[in-house]
Design an enzyme around this catalytic site. Structure first.
Site, PDB file in Angstrom:
ATOM      1  N   HIS A  84      36.429  44.718  40.519  1.00  0.00           N
ATOM      2  CA  HIS A  84      37.016  44.844  39.915  1.00  0.00           C
ATOM      3  C   HIS A  84      37.786  44.286  39.408  1.00  0.00           C
ATOM      4  CE1 HIS A  84      37.543  48.972  41.313  1.00  0.00           C
ATOM      5  NE2 HIS A  84      35.953  49.068  41.611  1.00  0.00           N
ATOM      6  N   SER A 110      39.895  44.293  44.910  1.00  0.00           N
ATOM      7  CA  SER A 110      40.370  44.770  43.497  1.00  0.00           C
ATOM      8  C   SER A 110      41.192  43.848  43.558  1.00  0.00           C
ATOM      9  CB  SER A 110      40.627  46.101  43.651  1.00  0.00           C
ATOM     10  OG  SER A 110      41.160  46.364  42.034  1.00  0.00           O
ATOM     11  N   ASP A 168      37.772  52.994  46.193  1.00  0.00           N
ATOM     12  CA  ASP A 168      36.901  52.617  46.052  1.00  0.00           C
ATOM     13  C   ASP A 168      35.802  51.750  47.698  1.00  0.00           C
ATOM     14  OD1 ASP A 168      34.056  52.607  44.233  1.00  0.00           O
ATOM     15  OD2 ASP A 168      34.801  50.922  43.808  1.00  0.00           O
TER      16      ASP A 168
END
Length: 350
Positions: free
Chosen positions: A187, A160, A280
């Site tokens: 992400h 991310s 995540d």
């Protein structure tokens, strides 16, 4: 009501010390500033009422603190969330699910909280990329992958905030022709996919390509999983797009990518979790570990944001932790050891 960096500030009120600590750790992981954390009596006696964007209140028995609610209503117009679930033990799957539920409640009040790499950040990464440097040689014991050959082993790269820079460094430190394919779950705003592809493909032997319907991952690929819809693998190992949005708050869901890829590859599917905010990957990583997969994480001080790899490390299933450069060297070493083992087994059976 926002912190120095423009992030929302939260106030935490609980009569259980452990619950306060876990709420503070979780909200900090999502980039929020905690402007108050204490029990009800401390808030009632506070000289100046803290200026929070949101209040989190969890009490063992609300009847023990009759003055608290009136005090909150009289002093703030910020939303107040009461009766939050008790936080489980950190590092457990239940804890990470609790964090996700908390994040959902926070985002209902405060909007999206995960910081992502911006187009400007990606453009700067492209500008800062030095001229091509010599890549390491493929070790003698690793047979070079045949161009266009289907990958028998796949590594998922999950990231991310800060991920593009880390993943680029990792790929740039790999020798060409490794017999492995990569699936990249990042992400990011879907509008920035083109610039991400350009940045990570520059001076690299492993160039990004967007997932395509019916495609089978080949050695040398870095297949970028799209943000919009969930992707799975067919029984034949080809990529297929579903009509479903990714589960969870952000796409692609790294947890879901891990599960979907492992459903086909089993123990031939491994994962590296790079820089990123949130947790995540922490729910699915132990499931992959149970398959026999390798789970590695980026070392904290080299991350733009270390929450994601630290969450995965907290599960106890991470077998290696290093900088992007160290992760690249460890991957080459691991593949070389595997090739040596196969060579010995062939020789012994001859």
């Amino acid at each position: 009501m926002a912190g120095q960096c423009g992030r929302p500030k939260v106030g935490i009120v609980s009569d259980v010390v452990l619950q306060r600590h876990r709420l503070q750790a979780a909200t900090s992981k999502f980039g929020l500033e905690v402007c108050f954390s204490g029990d009800p009596d401390r808030l009632l006696g506070y000289p100046a009422f803290p200026d929070a964007s949101l209040w989190l209140v969890t009490l063992e028995d609300e009847a023990d603190h009759p003055l608290l609610f009136d005090h909150l209503l009289e002093n703030t117009e910020a939303p107040v969330l009461f009766g939050l679930d008790e936080a489980p033990k950190p590092g457990s799957t239940e804890y990470f699910r609790w964090e996700r539920r908390l994040l959902g409640k926070l985002e209902q009040q405060l909007g999206n909280l995960e910081e992502l790499d911006s187009e400007a950040t990606l453009a700067q990464l492209e500008q800062d990329t030095p001229a091509a440097t010599p890549s390491p040689d493929l070790p003698h014991w690793i047979p070079p992958a045949v161009p266009g050959s289907v990958a028998e082993e796949v590594w998922i790269l999950g990231a991310s905030l800060g991920g593009p820079a880390a993943v680029k460094t990792f790929l740039d430190h790999l020798p060409p022709n490794l017999p492995v394919g990569f699936i990249y779950a990042q992400h990011i705003d879907g509008n920035f996919t083109e610039v991400l592809t350009r940045v990570l493909g520059r001076h690299a032997h492993y160039q990004l390509k967007r997932a395509e319907e019916g495609y089978q991952v080949q050695n040398g690929d870095v297949v970028l999983i799209p943000v919009e819809h969930e992707w799975k693998l067919s029984e034949q190992g080809t990529l297929t797009e579903t009509s479903n949005a990714w589960p969870g708050p952000y796409g692609p869901s790294i947890d879901q990518v891990l599960l979907n890829v492992a459903d086909h590859y089993g123990q031939r599917c491994h994962a590296i979790l790079f820089s990123g905010m949130g947790n995540d990957g922490a729910i699915a990583a132990p499931l992959l570990k149970a398959y026999g997969s390798r789970i590695w994480v980026q070392e904290s001080t080299s991350c733009g944001n270390s929450s994601m790899p630290e969450s995965v490390a907290a599960t106890g299933c991470a077998g290696f932790c290093g900088t992007p450069e160290q992760l690249a060297r460890e991957l080459v070493k691991t593949i070389e050891e595997s090739c040596l083992l196969k060579s010995r087994q062939k020789r012994d059976s001859a």
